[in-house]
Design a protein around this motif. Sequence first.
Motif, PDB file in Angstrom:
ATOM      1  N   GLN A 195       0.825  -1.214   0.000  1.00 26.70           N
ATOM      2  CA  GLN A 195       0.000   0.000   0.000  1.00 26.70           C
ATOM      3  C   GLN A 195       0.853   1.255   0.000  1.00 26.70           C
ATOM      4  N   GLY A 196       2.145   1.097  -0.255  1.00 25.59           N
ATOM      5  CA  GLY A 196       3.030   2.244  -0.320  1.00 25.59           C
ATOM      6  C   GLY A 196       3.683   2.624   0.988  1.00 25.59           C
ATOM      7  N   GLY A 197       3.517   1.784   2.033  1.00 26.66           N
ATOM      8  CA  GLY A 197       4.103   2.087   3.332  1.00 26.66           C
ATOM      9  C   GLY A 197       5.453   1.421   3.553  1.00 26.66           C
ATOM     10  N   LEU A 198       5.897   1.416   4.808  1.00 21.60           N
ATOM     11  CA  LEU A 198       7.193   0.844   5.171  1.00 21.60           C
ATOM     12  C   LEU A 198       7.090  -0.550   5.785  1.00 21.60           C
ATOM     13  N   THR A 199       5.935  -0.899   6.323  1.00 26.88           N
ATOM     14  CA  THR A 199       5.795  -2.179   6.998  1.00 26.88           C
ATOM     15  C   THR A 199       5.956  -3.326   6.005  1.00 26.88           C
ATOM     16  N   ASN A 200       6.791  -4.283   6.388  1.00 24.21           N
ATOM     17  CA  ASN A 200       7.145  -5.452   5.566  1.00 24.21           C
ATOM     18  C   ASN A 200       8.040  -5.097   4.383  1.00 24.21           C
TER      19      ASN A 200
END
Length: 259
Positions: A195-200
């Motif tokens: 989704q465009g984030g940093l997690t994973n």
Amino acid sequence: MKQMELPPRRFEDPLELFEGKDPRLFASVYLPGSPCKGGIMEWKRGVIAPDGTKYQANNQPNGDNTVTIDGTMYNASGKDGGADVGDPSKTGFYQRKFHDETLTDMSMGKSETPWVVFRLGEIYLNLAEACMELGGKEGEALAAVNKIRERAGINKLNSITLEDVRQERRVELAFEKHRYWDMKRWRIAHKDISQGGLTNFRGTALYPWYNVSDGTYTFERGITPKQTHTFQEKNYYVRFRPNDRSTNPLLEQNPEYEN
């Protein structure tokens, strides 16, 4: 009807894969085949035999990476890397921005290049983002972003969205230590990488393989051998220390941090 899977394209020079890309890509990173200090950047994941068997590099260039195919010995690794061990790049790329190729001291401790604190490109991007967030100022935002794209030698945009501005920041300000803080400011850092984030997030790679049958290269995507990142929503804030709160009893601890 099942779609027929096409064979991977082959390139005589691995740099051919990147023809027509944004000029800032070549200024920001060394790609497989990029010129560097009178030579080329040679990052090779391994070699492919005529029968399709893959021999992956298992050591870095100074290790034993040789493989014999039909009586001929090949080096599975490029001189600049290819394996998942050691210090060389695991992605197939190296940072080029801020690299002074005129230096002989590769510790980079003697560069006389000034460190930029305020850069005009960032100022244009700040203006564009503010215009988009305010609304009704898309024309001004478009003009600001196109100033940057014109300087970079890339086609101008005809219209603009907030996502366009964010993508422009990602490209223009690469390796300038803005991305992490941008994602915190936009409140997207906690989201999954899909989704465009940093997690994973772990990083992806683009692996060039050498075909011994005709001397060409084929590419495949890969995942870097690194731990995944996790960004929790509480990481948008800092934890107040006990001393901070003891000197100000009215100070409330930030969400999700223990008192």
